[in-house]
Design a protein around this motif. Structure first.
Motif, PDB file in Angstrom:
ATOM      1  N   PHE A 100       1.334  -1.250  -0.141  1.00  0.00           N
ATOM      2  CA  PHE A 100       0.129  -0.114  -0.098  1.00  0.00           C
ATOM      3  C   PHE A 100       0.753   1.762   0.195  1.00  0.00           C
ATOM      4  CE2 PHE A 100      -2.791   2.747   2.468  1.00  0.00           C
ATOM      5  CZ  PHE A 100      -3.330   3.449   1.684  1.00  0.00           C
ATOM      6  N   GLY A 101       0.842   2.034  -1.110  1.00  0.00           N
ATOM      7  CA  GLY A 101       1.558   3.723  -1.056  1.00  0.00           C
ATOM      8  C   GLY A 101       0.410   4.628  -1.784  1.00  0.00           C
ATOM      9  N   ILE A 102       0.720   5.974  -2.020  1.00  0.00           N
ATOM     10  CA  ILE A 102      -0.151   6.833  -2.221  1.00  0.00           C
ATOM     11  C   ILE A 102       0.621   7.002  -3.223  1.00  0.00           C
ATOM     12  CG2 ILE A 102      -1.352   9.013  -1.845  1.00  0.00           C
ATOM     13  CD1 ILE A 102      -2.985   6.302  -0.764  1.00  0.00           C
ATOM     14  N   GLY A 103       0.417   7.769  -4.596  1.00  0.00           N
ATOM     15  CA  GLY A 103       0.834   9.031  -5.405  1.00  0.00           C
ATOM     16  C   GLY A 103       2.204   7.805  -5.876  1.00  0.00           C
ATOM     17  N   ALA A 122      -8.536   3.243  -0.704  1.00  0.00           N
ATOM     18  CA  ALA A 122      -8.362   3.121   1.058  1.00  0.00           C
ATOM     19  C   ALA A 122      -9.532   2.580   2.163  1.00  0.00           C
ATOM     20  CB  ALA A 122      -8.735   4.570   2.088  1.00  0.00           C
ATOM     21  N   HIS A 123     -10.481   1.969   0.953  1.00  0.00           N
ATOM     22  CA  HIS A 123     -11.793   1.440   1.557  1.00  0.00           C
ATOM     23  C   HIS A 123     -11.764   0.214   1.738  1.00  0.00           C
ATOM     24  CE1 HIS A 123     -14.901   4.952   1.598  1.00  0.00           C
ATOM     25  NE2 HIS A 123     -13.786   4.894   2.541  1.00  0.00           N
ATOM     26  N   LEU A 124     -10.718  -0.165   0.409  1.00  0.00           N
ATOM     27  CA  LEU A 124     -10.855  -1.913  -0.229  1.00  0.00           C
ATOM     28  C   LEU A 124      -9.310  -2.183   0.685  1.00  0.00           C
ATOM     29  CD1 LEU A 124     -11.122  -4.051  -1.857  1.00  0.00           C
ATOM     30  CD2 LEU A 124      -9.587  -2.518  -3.867  1.00  0.00           C
ATOM     31  N   VAL A 125      -8.405  -1.428   1.260  1.00  0.00           N
ATOM     32  CA  VAL A 125      -7.271  -1.887   1.687  1.00  0.00           C
ATOM     33  C   VAL A 125      -8.113  -1.654   2.810  1.00  0.00           C
ATOM     34  CG1 VAL A 125      -5.053  -0.911   2.233  1.00  0.00           C
ATOM     35  CG2 VAL A 125      -5.667  -0.441   0.382  1.00  0.00           C
ATOM     36  N   ILE A 145      -1.085   5.923   7.301  1.00  0.00           N
ATOM     37  CA  ILE A 145      -1.076   6.020   8.570  1.00  0.00           C
ATOM     38  C   ILE A 145      -1.872   5.272   8.840  1.00  0.00           C
ATOM     39  CG2 ILE A 145      -1.002   7.555  10.963  1.00  0.00           C
ATOM     40  CD1 ILE A 145       0.677   8.982   9.601  1.00  0.00           C
ATOM     41  N   LYS A 146      -3.326   5.522   8.821  1.00  0.00           N
ATOM     42  CA  LYS A 146      -4.584   5.068   9.565  1.00  0.00           C
ATOM     43  C   LYS A 146      -5.119   3.641   8.719  1.00  0.00           C
ATOM     44  CE  LYS A 146      -6.927   8.797   9.227  1.00  0.00           C
ATOM     45  NZ  LYS A 146      -8.136  10.038   8.607  1.00  0.00           N
ATOM     46  N   ALA A 147      -4.273   3.123   7.678  1.00  0.00           N
ATOM     47  CA  ALA A 147      -4.296   1.694   7.362  1.00  0.00           C
ATOM     48  C   ALA A 147      -2.899   0.760   8.354  1.00  0.00           C
ATOM     49  CB  ALA A 147      -3.803   1.573   6.074  1.00  0.00           C
ATOM     50  N   LEU A 148      -1.648   1.580   8.849  1.00  0.00           N
ATOM     51  CA  LEU A 148      -1.523   0.813   9.727  1.00  0.00           C
ATOM     52  C   LEU A 148      -1.750   0.877  10.580  1.00  0.00           C
ATOM     53  CD1 LEU A 148       2.569   1.908   9.348  1.00  0.00           C
ATOM     54  CD2 LEU A 148       1.672  -0.776   9.246  1.00  0.00           C
ATOM     55  N   SER A 149      -2.808   1.916  11.334  1.00  0.00           N
ATOM     56  CA  SER A 149      -3.076   1.794  12.543  1.00  0.00           C
ATOM     57  C   SER A 149      -3.923   0.533  12.773  1.00  0.00           C
ATOM     58  CB  SER A 149      -3.687   3.190  13.434  1.00  0.00           C
ATOM     59  OG  SER A 149      -2.894   3.994  13.422  1.00  0.00           O
TER      60      SER A 149
END
Length: 276
Positions: A129-132, A158-161, A187-191
């Motif tokens: 998972f990464g953005i941009g 992010a919802h799918l992740v 950060i949110k996905a990791l949390s």
């Protein structure tokens, strides 16, 4: 390592770090207390700095400084100028690319690298998972793992992740990529992964960050603290991230060499079939 961490260090440790950068030869020939005194702090602060840098102690610091002093001088990073010639752009881009790989190679912690490779080999699926620009790295990693029959995903939604994380199998692995280490979605996905008990790996620039703090296994690239405007457009960082993914992939390949060769041959044949 010191240059990359400088801005994040507490005041007492920063004073020592700045003294080291200005007087490296004094450190090689001095003691802990002498360095603390010369930097206007204390020997205890020197030991804390060693810990902040992930070193095994003052002797490790001295050995690394001595090794750096023995190396030929590097040209450093150079940004383009207005009206730059093609020849100069090629030369600077080549030099900067090589420097980014060198800097990242020097900060690799080999025990952490071993842990990351072992975790990826054991995983049923690796969810990248990464953005941009970091998503490009995630897709490259996914493509490499799929070719050797390792389950892998790389989504930007992010919802799918989040759905993948909460439904992850016990042996799944969440691998997040963020150069800054402060990407809100990551950060949110990791949390969420932490709350769900999913094992995690982070790949960020060297130093303290929210992403690295949340991950179980932390991998780093050089942070390029003197990044110039055009280099900051995900050029040096992208190359360094791809470099780390290549290292992970090749380390996995050598650990299961015969199986990997077999999978690569099968996928090559399948691709050739599509071209007929």
């Amino acid at each position: 390592m010191i240059e990359n961490m400088l801005a994040q260090l507490p005041a007492s440790e920063r004073k020592i770090a700045e003294y080291i950068l200005e007087h490296p030869r004094d450190v090689v020939n001095g003691t802990v207390s002498e360095l603390g005194s010369r930097a206007g702090t204390s020997g205890a602060a020197v030991i804390r700095l060693c810990k902040s840098l992930g070193l095994q102690g003052y002797q490790d610091l001295k050995v690394r400084i001595a090794a750096d002093l023995a190396k030929p001088a590097e040209p450093g990073y150079r940004d383009i100028e207005p009206g730059e010639s093609f020849e100069a752009i090629v030369q600077k881009t080549t030099s900067n690319s090589i420097q980014s790989l060198r800097d990242s190679a020097e900060i690799i912690n080999y025990e952490t690298l071993r842990q990351a490779v072992d975790a990826m080999l054991r995983a049923d699926n690796v969810h990248f998972f990464g953005i941009g620009a970091s998503h490009i790295i995630a897709m490259d990693a996914q493509q490499k793992l799929l070719r050797i029959n390792k389950g892998a995903t790389a989504f930007t939604d992010a919802h799918l992740v989040a759905s993948l994380i909460v439904n992850a199998k016990p042996d799944d692995l969440f691998f997040c990529i963020s150069n800054s280490g402060e990407t809100p979605e990551v950060i949110k996905a990791l949390s969420l992964a932490r709350e769900s008990g999913v094992k995690t790996i982070s790949l960020t620039r060297y130093g303290q960050s929210s992403v690295a703090a949340l991950a179980d296994i932390r991998l780093y690239t050089s942070s390029y603290s003197t990044e110039a405007p055009f280099r900051s457009a995900a050029t040096s960082s992208r190359l360094a991230q791809l470099f780390m993914i290549d290292i992970l992939f090749l380390s996995m390949a050598t650990a299961q060499y015969e199986k990997t060769v077999g999978y690569i041959d099968k996928t090559r044949e399948a691709i050739q079939f599509l071209k007929r």
